[in-house]
Design a protein around this motif. Structure first.
Motif, PDB file in Angstrom:
ATOM      1  N   LEU A  18       6.142   3.318  -4.161  1.00 28.97           N
ATOM      2  CA  LEU A  18       5.513   2.723  -5.337  1.00 28.97           C
ATOM      3  C   LEU A  18       4.475   1.698  -4.891  1.00 28.97           C
ATOM      4  O   LEU A  18       4.771   0.799  -4.109  1.00 28.97           O
ATOM      5  N   LEU A  19       3.261   1.810  -5.427  1.00 30.57           N
ATOM      6  CA  LEU A  19       2.188   0.846  -5.186  1.00 30.57           C
ATOM      7  C   LEU A  19       1.880   0.163  -6.510  1.00 30.57           C
ATOM      8  O   LEU A  19       1.482   0.824  -7.479  1.00 30.57           O
ATOM      9  N   VAL A  20       2.072  -1.164  -6.574  1.00 23.91           N
ATOM     10  CA  VAL A  20       1.911  -1.915  -7.814  1.00 23.91           C
ATOM     11  C   VAL A  20       0.718  -2.857  -7.674  1.00 23.91           C
ATOM     12  O   VAL A  20       0.686  -3.697  -6.777  1.00 23.91           O
ATOM     13  N   ASP A  21      -0.253  -2.696  -8.565  1.00 22.16           N
ATOM     14  CA  ASP A  21      -1.468  -3.502  -8.577  1.00 22.16           C
ATOM     15  C   ASP A  21      -1.265  -4.674  -9.538  1.00 22.16           C
ATOM     16  O   ASP A  21      -0.973  -4.476 -10.719  1.00 22.16           O
ATOM     17  N   ALA A  22      -1.437  -5.892  -9.019  1.00 21.21           N
ATOM     18  CA  ALA A  22      -1.148  -7.099  -9.796  1.00 21.21           C
ATOM     19  C   ALA A  22      -2.333  -7.610 -10.600  1.00 21.21           C
ATOM     20  O   ALA A  22      -2.225  -8.632 -11.283  1.00 21.21           O
ATOM     21  N   ARG A  23      -3.474  -6.919 -10.563  1.00 19.07           N
ATOM     22  CA  ARG A  23      -4.649  -7.388 -11.293  1.00 19.07           C
ATOM     23  C   ARG A  23      -4.481  -7.180 -12.805  1.00 19.07           C
ATOM     24  O   ARG A  23      -3.640  -6.407 -13.257  1.00 19.07           O
ATOM     25  N   ALA A  24      -5.337  -7.848 -13.563  1.00 20.45           N
ATOM     26  CA  ALA A  24      -5.327  -7.673 -15.016  1.00 20.45           C
ATOM     27  C   ALA A  24      -5.617  -6.220 -15.365  1.00 20.45           C
ATOM     28  O   ALA A  24      -6.317  -5.505 -14.631  1.00 20.45           O
ATOM     29  N   GLY A  25      -5.093  -5.774 -16.504  1.00 20.75           N
ATOM     30  CA  GLY A  25      -5.195  -4.374 -16.886  1.00 20.75           C
ATOM     31  C   GLY A  25      -6.612  -3.862 -16.971  1.00 20.75           C
ATOM     32  O   GLY A  25      -6.904  -2.728 -16.558  1.00 20.75           O
ATOM     33  N   GLU A  26      -7.543  -4.674 -17.485  1.00 21.75           N
ATOM     34  CA  GLU A  26      -8.916  -4.204 -17.633  1.00 21.75           C
ATOM     35  C   GLU A  26      -9.602  -3.991 -16.283  1.00 21.75           C
ATOM     36  O   GLU A  26     -10.449  -3.103 -16.148  1.00 21.75           O
ATOM     37  N   ALA A  74     -15.408  -0.797  -9.436  1.00 19.67           N
ATOM     38  CA  ALA A  74     -14.326  -0.986 -10.398  1.00 19.67           C
ATOM     39  C   ALA A  74     -13.336   0.172 -10.302  1.00 19.67           C
ATOM     40  O   ALA A  74     -13.694   1.280  -9.941  1.00 19.67           O
ATOM     41  N   GLY A  75     -12.090  -0.107 -10.645  1.00 19.14           N
ATOM     42  CA  GLY A  75     -11.069   0.931 -10.642  1.00 19.14           C
ATOM     43  C   GLY A  75      -9.855   0.529  -9.835  1.00 19.14           C
ATOM     44  O   GLY A  75      -9.611  -0.656  -9.603  1.00 19.14           O
ATOM     45  N   HIS A  76      -9.098   1.535  -9.392  1.00 22.52           N
ATOM     46  CA  HIS A  76      -7.866   1.251  -8.645  1.00 22.52           C
ATOM     47  C   HIS A  76      -7.576   2.366  -7.648  1.00 22.52           C
ATOM     48  O   HIS A  76      -8.210   3.422  -7.672  1.00 22.52           O
ATOM     49  N   VAL A  77      -6.620   2.107  -6.776  1.00 26.20           N
ATOM     50  CA  VAL A  77      -6.182   3.094  -5.795  1.00 26.20           C
ATOM     51  C   VAL A  77      -5.462   4.219  -6.542  1.00 26.20           C
ATOM     52  O   VAL A  77      -4.529   3.950  -7.304  1.00 26.20           O
ATOM     53  N   PRO A  78      -5.863   5.475  -6.337  1.00 24.97           N
ATOM     54  CA  PRO A  78      -5.160   6.573  -7.014  1.00 24.97           C
ATOM     55  C   PRO A  78      -3.672   6.571  -6.675  1.00 24.97           C
ATOM     56  O   PRO A  78      -3.287   6.438  -5.517  1.00 24.97           O
ATOM     57  N   GLY A  79      -2.850   6.673  -7.708  1.00 32.07           N
ATOM     58  CA  GLY A  79      -1.406   6.661  -7.524  1.00 32.07           C
ATOM     59  C   GLY A  79      -0.770   5.312  -7.767  1.00 32.07           C
ATOM     60  O   GLY A  79       0.459   5.222  -7.890  1.00 32.07           O
ATOM     61  N   ALA A  80      -1.586   4.241  -7.829  1.00 30.30           N
ATOM     62  CA  ALA A  80      -1.043   2.911  -8.103  1.00 30.30           C
ATOM     63  C   ALA A  80      -0.674   2.783  -9.574  1.00 30.30           C
ATOM     64  O   ALA A  80      -1.219   3.481 -10.434  1.00 30.30           O
ATOM     65  N   VAL A  81       0.261   1.890  -9.858  1.00 27.56           N
ATOM     66  CA  VAL A  81       0.584   1.533 -11.232  1.00 27.56           C
ATOM     67  C   VAL A  81       0.256   0.054 -11.424  1.00 27.56           C
ATOM     68  O   VAL A  81       0.132  -0.695 -10.458  1.00 27.56           O
ATOM     69  N   ASN A  82       0.095  -0.356 -12.662  1.00 25.43           N
ATOM     70  CA  ASN A  82      -0.369  -1.698 -12.961  1.00 25.43           C
ATOM     71  C   ASN A  82       0.745  -2.548 -13.569  1.00 25.43           C
ATOM     72  O   ASN A  82       1.409  -2.136 -14.520  1.00 25.43           O
ATOM     73  N   ARG A  83       0.965  -3.728 -12.975  1.00 21.44           N
ATOM     74  CA  ARG A  83       1.772  -4.784 -13.598  1.00 21.44           C
ATOM     75  C   ARG A  83       1.032  -6.085 -13.319  1.00 21.44           C
ATOM     76  O   ARG A  83       1.114  -6.630 -12.203  1.00 21.44           O
ATOM     77  N   CYS A 104      -3.525  -6.353  -5.004  1.00 25.20           N
ATOM     78  CA  CYS A 104      -4.297  -7.001  -6.057  1.00 25.20           C
ATOM     79  C   CYS A 104      -5.767  -6.848  -5.693  1.00 25.20           C
ATOM     80  O   CYS A 104      -6.177  -5.792  -5.225  1.00 25.20           O
ATOM     81  N   GLY A 105      -6.577  -7.897  -5.863  1.00 19.94           N
ATOM     82  CA  GLY A 105      -7.967  -7.816  -5.462  1.00 19.94           C
ATOM     83  C   GLY A 105      -8.191  -8.108  -4.004  1.00 19.94           C
ATOM     84  O   GLY A 105      -9.029  -7.471  -3.353  1.00 19.94           O
ATOM     85  N   SER A 106      -7.422  -9.062  -3.459  1.00 18.85           N
ATOM     86  CA  SER A 106      -7.646  -9.463  -2.064  1.00 18.85           C
ATOM     87  C   SER A 106      -6.377  -9.891  -1.347  1.00 18.85           C
ATOM     88  O   SER A 106      -6.453 -10.568  -0.316  1.00 18.85           O
ATOM     89  N   GLY A 107      -5.202  -9.544  -1.879  1.00 18.31           N
ATOM     90  CA  GLY A 107      -3.961  -9.886  -1.199  1.00 18.31           C
ATOM     91  C   GLY A 107      -3.452 -11.277  -1.495  1.00 18.31           C
ATOM     92  O   GLY A 107      -2.656 -11.821  -0.724  1.00 18.31           O
ATOM     93  N   VAL A 108      -3.889 -11.880  -2.597  1.00 18.36           N
ATOM     94  CA  VAL A 108      -3.435 -13.223  -2.966  1.00 18.36           C
ATOM     95  C   VAL A 108      -2.480 -13.143  -4.160  1.00 18.36           C
ATOM     96  O   VAL A 108      -1.305 -13.480  -4.054  1.00 18.36           O
ATOM     97  N   THR A 109      -2.967 -12.692  -5.314  1.00 19.21           N
ATOM     98  CA  THR A 109      -2.101 -12.683  -6.495  1.00 19.21           C
ATOM     99  C   THR A 109      -0.950 -11.688  -6.360  1.00 19.21           C
ATOM    100  O   THR A 109       0.073 -11.844  -7.029  1.00 19.21           O
ATOM    101  N   ALA A 110      -1.087 -10.689  -5.492  1.00 15.51           N
ATOM    102  CA  ALA A 110       0.033  -9.771  -5.243  1.00 15.51           C
ATOM    103  C   ALA A 110       1.239 -10.517  -4.680  1.00 15.51           C
ATOM    104  O   ALA A 110       2.383 -10.093  -4.881  1.00 15.51           O
ATOM    105  N   CYS A 111       0.991 -11.619  -3.981  1.00 14.22           N
ATOM    106  CA  CYS A 111       2.097 -12.418  -3.437  1.00 14.22           C
ATOM    107  C   CYS A 111       2.981 -12.965  -4.553  1.00 14.22           C
ATOM    108  O   CYS A 111       4.165 -13.228  -4.344  1.00 14.22           O
ATOM    109  N   HIS A 112       2.406 -13.134  -5.739  1.00  8.73           N
ATOM    110  CA  HIS A 112       3.158 -13.599  -6.903  1.00  8.73           C
ATOM    111  C   HIS A 112       4.283 -12.618  -7.234  1.00  8.73           C
ATOM    112  O   HIS A 112       5.405 -13.022  -7.580  1.00  8.73           O
ATOM    113  N   HIS A 113       3.993 -11.309  -7.121  1.00  8.01           N
ATOM    114  CA  HIS A 113       5.030 -10.298  -7.351  1.00  8.01           C
ATOM    115  C   HIS A 113       6.137 -10.400  -6.302  1.00  8.01           C
ATOM    116  O   HIS A 113       7.325 -10.284  -6.634  1.00  8.01           O
TER     117      HIS A 113
END
Length: 283
Positions: free
Chosen positions: A173-181, A194-203, A240-249
């Motif tokens: 599972l790959l979880v992207d921590a960025r805002a939905g938009e 703009a966009g996301h890694v194919p196969g990632a899910v958003n939280r 996330c965008g640069s490996g910072v806010t993903a640490c929040h998860h």
């Protein structure tokens, strides 16, 4: 008073009672992406007594390298030098805070955990709650007692793009921590694609919070277990965008008793450095 042991979050009131104890080190991680000097200037004006300052670009990131994204993971030796400059070693209880939602403080938490430090926590509610409670502040800058620079190694370094691709191919599972938009590619205020890694899910990482503080551990556990499905926590990678806010998860999961998730260090900004990598848009 017994030696405090905080490993994920700590309340402002608890930290206040422990201020001044030699084993407790507070680190101010305030930062603003549009103005990289604003956080340090705010720390110079006023901070939790004794707090050192951690600059996201200078102290919590390394120099740019191909595929590493906007905030590359620092080398172990550089981070060891940073800790020595703060007077921090593995015997200390470290508490990090920022003036936002805890994401910059979580980056320091993640670095220290990856280096094998156990007694490290983020101040729940951060600077905003500390001030709201009327707890003491100061403009005096601490003079840390020197410590010997110890050899440091990353026990759980971030994954790179190839590791993420292999992770997805194996059903991880790959979880992207960025805002939905941003995840959907509707807007992109920072990166060139703009966009996301194919196969990632958003939280979005903001879902870990309520009224500026982390949700209760039991609630976070239910939410992440729903996201994981039949997988264990070790089968999740956060980005996330640069490996910072993903640490929040990673912090929220650890607080919920779900250890073992990994970080994709380069995250979206690193992924798009190679134009051959696929990009997905939409939900």
């Amino acid at each position: 008073m017994s030696t405090p042991v905080w490993t994920t979050l700590v309340d402002c009131e608890e930290l206040h009672t422990a201020l001044g104890r030699p084993e407790v080190v507070v680190v101010d991680c305030r930062f603003a992406l549009p103005d990289p000097d604003a956080g340090e200037a705010a720390w110079q004006r006023s901070h939790v007594p004794g707090a050192r300052y951690a600059h996201l670009d200078r102290d919590l990131s390394g120099p740019h390298a191909p595929g590493k994204g906007r905030h590359p993971w620092p080398s172990a030796s550089a981070f060891a030098d940073t800790l020595a400059g703060w007077g921090v070693d593995a015997d200390h209880q470290v508490v990090a805070y920022d003036d936002g939602d805890g994401a910059f403080a979580a980056r320091l938490w993640c670095l220290l955990r990856a280096a094998g430090f156990a007694r490290v926590a983020v101040l729940d509610g951060g600077w905003a709650r500390w001030q709201a409670l009327g707890l003491p502040v100061t403009g005096d800058q601490p003079v840390p007692a020197p410590v010997v620079v110890r050899s440091l190694s990353w026990r759980m370094p971030p994954l790179e793009a190839a590791g993420v691709q292999a992770h997805l191919a194996s059903g991880g599972l790959l979880v992207d921590a960025r805002a939905g938009e941003r995840f959907r590619g509707e807007v992109e205020p920072i990166d060139r694609v703009a966009g996301h890694v194919p196969g990632a899910v958003n939280r979005p990482y903001a879902q870990n919070l309520r009224d500026g503080r982390f949700k209760p551990a039991a609630e976070l556990r239910r939410e992440f277990e729903s996201l994981l499905g039949a997988r264990g926590a070790g089968e999740m990678v956060a980005m996330c965008g640069s490996g910072v806010t993903a640490c929040h998860h990673l912090l929220a999961m650890a607080h919920a008793g779900l250890e073992g998730a990994r970080l994709y260090g380069g995250s979206w900004s690193g992924w798009i450095e190679d134009p051959a990598r696929p990009v997905a848009t939409g939900a």
